[in-house]
Write an enzyme that holds these catalytic residues in place. Sequence first.
Site, PDB file in Angstrom:
ATOM      1  N   ASN A  25       0.865  -1.177   0.000  1.00  0.00           N
ATOM      2  CA  ASN A  25       0.000   0.000   0.000  1.00  0.00           C
ATOM      3  C   ASN A  25       0.905   1.231   0.000  1.00  0.00           C
ATOM      4  O   ASN A  25       1.780   1.363   0.866  1.00  0.00           O
ATOM      5  CB  ASN A  25      -0.918  -0.011   1.219  1.00  0.00           C
ATOM      6  CG  ASN A  25      -1.942  -1.120   1.147  1.00  0.00           C
ATOM      7  OD1 ASN A  25      -2.403  -1.479   0.062  1.00  0.00           O
ATOM      8  ND2 ASN A  25      -2.303  -1.678   2.290  1.00  0.00           N
ATOM      9  N   HIS A  68       6.503  -1.316   3.897  1.00  0.00           N
ATOM     10  CA  HIS A  68       6.253  -2.682   4.384  1.00  0.00           C
ATOM     11  C   HIS A  68       5.530  -3.471   3.313  1.00  0.00           C
ATOM     12  O   HIS A  68       4.720  -2.932   2.568  1.00  0.00           O
ATOM     13  CB  HIS A  68       5.431  -2.675   5.678  1.00  0.00           C
ATOM     14  CG  HIS A  68       4.169  -1.866   5.615  1.00  0.00           C
ATOM     15  ND1 HIS A  68       4.166  -0.492   5.702  1.00  0.00           N
ATOM     16  CD2 HIS A  68       2.871  -2.230   5.472  1.00  0.00           C
ATOM     17  CE1 HIS A  68       2.941  -0.044   5.613  1.00  0.00           C
ATOM     18  NE2 HIS A  68       2.115  -1.081   5.458  1.00  0.00           N
ATOM     19  N   HIS A  81       2.897  -6.502   2.719  1.00  0.00           N
ATOM     20  CA  HIS A  81       1.918  -7.419   3.304  1.00  0.00           C
ATOM     21  C   HIS A  81       2.057  -8.746   2.558  1.00  0.00           C
ATOM     22  O   HIS A  81       1.989  -8.775   1.317  1.00  0.00           O
ATOM     23  CB  HIS A  81       0.488  -6.933   3.073  1.00  0.00           C
ATOM     24  CG  HIS A  81       0.116  -5.658   3.738  1.00  0.00           C
ATOM     25  ND1 HIS A  81      -0.714  -5.607   4.836  1.00  0.00           N
ATOM     26  CD2 HIS A  81       0.433  -4.371   3.453  1.00  0.00           C
ATOM     27  CE1 HIS A  81      -0.894  -4.342   5.201  1.00  0.00           C
ATOM     28  NE2 HIS A  81      -0.209  -3.569   4.372  1.00  0.00           N
TER      29      HIS A  81
HETATM   30  P1  5GP Z   1      -0.919  -0.182   5.687  1.00  0.00           P
HETATM   31  O1  5GP Z   1      -2.375   0.163   5.858  1.00  0.00           O
HETATM   32  O2  5GP Z   1      -0.040   0.993   6.036  1.00  0.00           O
HETATM   33  O3  5GP Z   1      -0.569  -0.784   4.372  1.00  0.00           O
HETATM   34  O4  5GP Z   1      -0.619  -1.354   6.713  1.00  0.00           O
HETATM   35  C1  5GP Z   1      -0.435  -1.163   8.068  1.00  0.00           C
HETATM   36  C2  5GP Z   1      -0.804  -2.450   8.752  1.00  0.00           C
HETATM   37  O5  5GP Z   1      -0.344  -2.399  10.077  1.00  0.00           O
HETATM   38  C3  5GP Z   1      -2.313  -2.726   8.803  1.00  0.00           C
HETATM   39  O6  5GP Z   1      -2.621  -3.916   8.097  1.00  0.00           O
HETATM   40  C4  5GP Z   1      -2.601  -2.836  10.300  1.00  0.00           C
HETATM   41  O7  5GP Z   1      -3.539  -3.844  10.626  1.00  0.00           O
HETATM   42  C5  5GP Z   1      -1.227  -3.140  10.877  1.00  0.00           C
HETATM   43  N1  5GP Z   1      -1.061  -2.682  12.250  1.00  0.00           N
HETATM   44  C6  5GP Z   1      -1.509  -1.516  12.792  1.00  0.00           C
HETATM   45  N2  5GP Z   1      -1.144  -1.430  14.088  1.00  0.00           N
HETATM   46  C7  5GP Z   1      -0.443  -2.574  14.367  1.00  0.00           C
HETATM   47  C8  5GP Z   1       0.205  -3.058  15.552  1.00  0.00           C
HETATM   48  O8  5GP Z   1       0.248  -2.419  16.601  1.00  0.00           O
HETATM   49  N3  5GP Z   1       0.823  -4.264  15.464  1.00  0.00           N
HETATM   50  C9  5GP Z   1       0.800  -5.002  14.305  1.00  0.00           C
HETATM   51  N4  5GP Z   1       1.426  -6.183  14.339  1.00  0.00           N
HETATM   52  N5  5GP Z   1       0.223  -4.575  13.173  1.00  0.00           N
HETATM   53  C10 5GP Z   1      -0.399  -3.364  13.208  1.00  0.00           C
END
Ligand code: 5GP
Length: 115
Positions: free
Chosen positions: A88, A101, A103
Amino acid sequence: MSDDTLFDKILRKEIPAEVVYEDDHVLAFNDINPQAPVHVLVVPKARFRNVTELKDGDAETVGHFMIGVSHVAAELGLSERGFRVVFNTGPDALQTVEYIHAHILGGRGMEWPPG
Ligand code: 5GP
């Protein structure tokens, strides 16, 4: 540090995470809100905000990052059936953590196109 993110803190082990893989280049841990039976986040130890920050000089670092993604998928038993890797990037893609990051999503059949 103004750009200190959640993933900087997880990398420094200041915030706990369920780590599934670590080497010299990456840390991988379970997503707290999984969207598939397997949902792991792979974070490089070298810091970038997202894919848009990657430059020609980062090729070796990015190579280690992607090889780390492959190692994690293998450790999780996903290599044969397959999995999805998602970056993302920016507001349209709903990036919420400003630290690059990957996924890794797996353990079920996926649909296309994604939402
Ligand atoms: P993005 O939306 O930036 O692509 O992904 C961020 C990810 O981080 C999301 O899928 C969310 O669920 C995950 N996330 C948010 N807070 C935490 C946390 O405190 N610990 C972990 N392990 N994942 C988190």
